[in-house]
Design a protein around this motif. Structure first.
Motif, PDB file in Angstrom:
ATOM      1  N   UNK A  51       0.836  -1.135   0.064  1.00 38.64           N
ATOM      2  CA  UNK A  51      -0.075  -0.115   0.180  1.00 38.64           C
ATOM      3  C   UNK A  51       0.930   1.217  -0.030  1.00 38.64           C
ATOM      4  N   UNK A  52       1.971   1.242   0.680  1.00 32.51           N
ATOM      5  CA  UNK A  52       2.751   2.443   0.838  1.00 32.51           C
ATOM      6  C   UNK A  52       3.370   2.676  -0.478  1.00 32.51           C
ATOM      7  N   UNK A  53       4.033   1.681  -1.204  1.00 34.22           N
ATOM      8  CA  UNK A  53       4.403   1.784  -2.473  1.00 34.22           C
ATOM      9  C   UNK A  53       3.344   2.233  -3.462  1.00 34.22           C
ATOM     10  N   UNK A  54       2.287   2.011  -3.376  1.00 37.59           N
ATOM     11  CA  UNK A  54       1.063   2.643  -4.086  1.00 37.59           C
ATOM     12  C   UNK A  54       0.862   4.060  -4.142  1.00 37.59           C
ATOM     13  N   UNK A  55       0.873   4.324  -2.542  1.00 35.73           N
ATOM     14  CA  UNK A  55       0.749   5.701  -2.238  1.00 35.73           C
ATOM     15  C   UNK A  55       1.934   6.668  -2.511  1.00 35.73           C
ATOM     16  N   UNK A  56       3.153   6.149  -2.423  1.00 30.15           N
ATOM     17  CA  UNK A  56       4.305   6.962  -2.880  1.00 30.15           C
ATOM     18  C   UNK A  56       5.027   6.879  -4.094  1.00 30.15           C
ATOM     19  N   UNK A  57       4.463   6.301  -4.831  1.00 28.28           N
ATOM     20  CA  UNK A  57       4.764   6.214  -6.169  1.00 28.28           C
ATOM     21  C   UNK A  57       3.893   6.764  -7.267  1.00 28.28           C
ATOM     22  N   UNK A  91      -1.266   4.644 -14.492  1.00 26.21           N
ATOM     23  CA  UNK A  91      -1.941   3.364 -14.420  1.00 26.21           C
ATOM     24  C   UNK A  91      -1.264   2.532 -13.633  1.00 26.21           C
ATOM     25  N   UNK A  92      -1.873   1.449 -13.068  1.00 25.50           N
ATOM     26  CA  UNK A  92      -1.586   0.195 -12.383  1.00 25.50           C
ATOM     27  C   UNK A  92      -1.598  -1.099 -13.372  1.00 25.50           C
ATOM     28  N   UNK A  93      -0.535  -1.842 -13.582  1.00 22.83           N
ATOM     29  CA  UNK A  93      -0.409  -2.762 -14.419  1.00 22.83           C
ATOM     30  C   UNK A  93      -0.220  -4.065 -13.673  1.00 22.83           C
ATOM     31  N   UNK A  94      -1.062  -5.084 -13.570  1.00 21.14           N
ATOM     32  CA  UNK A  94      -0.905  -6.274 -12.769  1.00 21.14           C
ATOM     33  C   UNK A  94      -0.830  -7.493 -13.706  1.00 21.14           C
ATOM     34  N   UNK A  95      -0.015  -8.378 -13.452  1.00 21.22           N
ATOM     35  CA  UNK A  95       0.327  -9.447 -14.407  1.00 21.22           C
ATOM     36  C   UNK A  95       0.027 -11.203 -13.655  1.00 21.22           C
ATOM     37  N   UNK A  96      -0.974 -11.107 -13.075  1.00 23.83           N
ATOM     38  CA  UNK A  96      -1.608 -12.413 -12.552  1.00 23.83           C
ATOM     39  C   UNK A  96      -2.989 -12.175 -12.147  1.00 23.83           C
ATOM     40  N   UNK A  97      -3.894 -13.095 -12.049  1.00 22.92           N
ATOM     41  CA  UNK A  97      -4.817 -13.051 -11.331  1.00 22.92           C
ATOM     42  C   UNK A  97      -4.921 -13.586  -9.994  1.00 22.92           C
ATOM     43  N   UNK A  98      -4.149 -14.823  -9.746  1.00 19.91           N
ATOM     44  CA  UNK A  98      -4.158 -15.655  -8.483  1.00 19.91           C
ATOM     45  C   UNK A  98      -2.983 -15.186  -7.608  1.00 19.91           C
ATOM     46  N   UNK A 105      -9.398   1.762  -0.299  1.00 19.58           N
ATOM     47  CA  UNK A 105      -9.125   3.312  -0.464  1.00 19.58           C
ATOM     48  C   UNK A 105      -7.890   3.494   0.442  1.00 19.58           C
ATOM     49  N   UNK A 106      -6.933   2.713   0.569  1.00 18.56           N
ATOM     50  CA  UNK A 106      -5.935   3.122   1.244  1.00 18.56           C
ATOM     51  C   UNK A 106      -4.600   3.369   0.315  1.00 18.56           C
ATOM     52  N   UNK A 107      -5.002   3.463  -0.983  1.00 19.66           N
ATOM     53  CA  UNK A 107      -4.094   3.818  -2.248  1.00 19.66           C
ATOM     54  C   UNK A 107      -4.787   4.296  -3.208  1.00 19.66           C
ATOM     55  N   UNK A 108      -4.153   4.881  -4.183  1.00 21.37           N
ATOM     56  CA  UNK A 108      -5.041   5.736  -5.042  1.00 21.37           C
ATOM     57  C   UNK A 108      -5.609   4.702  -6.242  1.00 21.37           C
ATOM     58  N   UNK A 109      -6.924   5.024  -6.684  1.00 24.57           N
ATOM     59  CA  UNK A 109      -7.593   4.202  -7.485  1.00 24.57           C
ATOM     60  C   UNK A 109      -7.207   4.709  -8.771  1.00 24.57           C
ATOM     61  N   UNK A 110      -6.297   4.267  -9.415  1.00 24.51           N
ATOM     62  CA  UNK A 110      -5.567   4.614 -10.673  1.00 24.51           C
ATOM     63  C   UNK A 110      -6.500   3.576 -11.760  1.00 24.51           C
TER      64      UNK A 110
END
Length: 293
Positions: free
Chosen positions: A101-107, A111-118, A133-138
């Motif tokens: 969560x801190x990485x998401x807030x401080x970077x 756009x957020x790009x994720x590379x797995x579902x599981x 809602x502890x990180x930006x909803x990009x």
């Protein structure tokens, strides 16, 4: 270099980098290679689009199945330039919810790009941080990387079904854009998720742009064995055991060389047992994980 790429390259030299930032989470990345396709897919994407986009990649500090980190890594909170991207290598102690969560807030990112579902760390935790809602909803793009194929879903099927049943009612994947590499994968995603509203786009993996060295092909002489090669991770999803079983039924001479990192030891033992029962006309050899001479 095109005009737009030249402009972006000049911006990076100064302090006015106006490129959109893509914060990417993937369990394994360069210099790793044992996890196979996803590493290469992301690396090729960065190479092709790294002049137009600022890729920030969050990943593990070690290769798949390795117990030790890559040598020479700095402190866990340090972004390292690698090619056209910056990479943050996380040790196991930094793969918890608060750290993600801190990485998401401080970077800052567009756009957020994720590379797995599981993946419980590099996908579920970023999505959970957004949902709480502890990180930006990009804008979020999720590439399942073949995890919804029929063969992949059969592996640890009960655990995967339980996870999907758990996350659906809490809306963990709301407002996610899905990336399929092929039309076939798009169909797999739609069939597996069964969501009333789902946005799936097909974007093929970007191949390497380097020109491969020319190879002189030699005609096989009559009576010479057929040469076959398996080049992939050694895991149930890749069906090496099926290939060996098919070879056992052929009557001609075959040399079958296997290249790939062993991701599942129990599965590899099964494959070796099958190799040991092959008829004399089949030569089957494991050649390690590096096909280079």
């Amino acid at each position: 270099m095109t005009k737009s790429r030249a402009v972006n390259a000049e911006r990076r030299k100064g302090n006015n980098d106006m490129r959109p930032t893509v914060l990417t989470f993937v369990r394994h990345y360069l210099p790793g290679y044992k996890a196979g396709g996803p590493i290469r897919s992301i690396a090729n994407l960065v190479e092709a689009l790294g002049d137009e986009f600022d890729f920030r990649i969050v990943t593990s500090d070690r290769d798949s199945i390795d117990t030790k980190p890559y040598p020479g890594l700095p402190a866990p909170s340090t972004w390292i330039p690698r090619g056209k991207a910056h990479v943050l290598y996380l040790p196991p102690s930094k793969r918890d919810f608060l750290s993600i969560a801190q990485i998401l807030r401080t970077t800052p990112h567009n756009a957020l790009y994720l590379n797995s579902f599981f993946d419980p760390v590099f996908t579920t935790l970023p999505l959970l941080a957004r949902r709480l809602r502890v990180a930006p909803e990009k804008r979020c793009i999720l590439a399942p990387r073949g995890e919804f194929s029929a063969g992949a879903l059969k592996l640890k099927a009960k655990k995967k079904a339980a996870f999907m049943a758990l996350v659906r009612p809490i809306g963990l994947h709301n407002k996610v854009v899905w990336q399929a590499s092929t039309e076939s994968e798009r169909t797999d995603i739609l069939c597996a998720l069964k969501l009333s509203e789902i946005d799936v786009h097909v974007a093929m993996d970007i191949p390497l742009t380097e020109t491969a060295p020319s190879t002189k092909l030699e005609t096989r002489s009559t009576g010479d064995p057929i040469r076959l090669c398996f080049l992939s991770r050694i895991s149930p999803m890749k069906n090496l055991d099926f290939a060996i079983s098919v070879l056992a039924q052929t009557k001609c001479k075959v040399i079958f060389d296997i290249y790939g990192s062993i991701n599942d030891n129990s599965y590899w033992i099964r494959c070796k047992n099958l190799m040991g029962n092959l008829p004399n006309n089949i030569t089957c050899r494991y050649k390690g994980h590096d096909p280079a001479p």
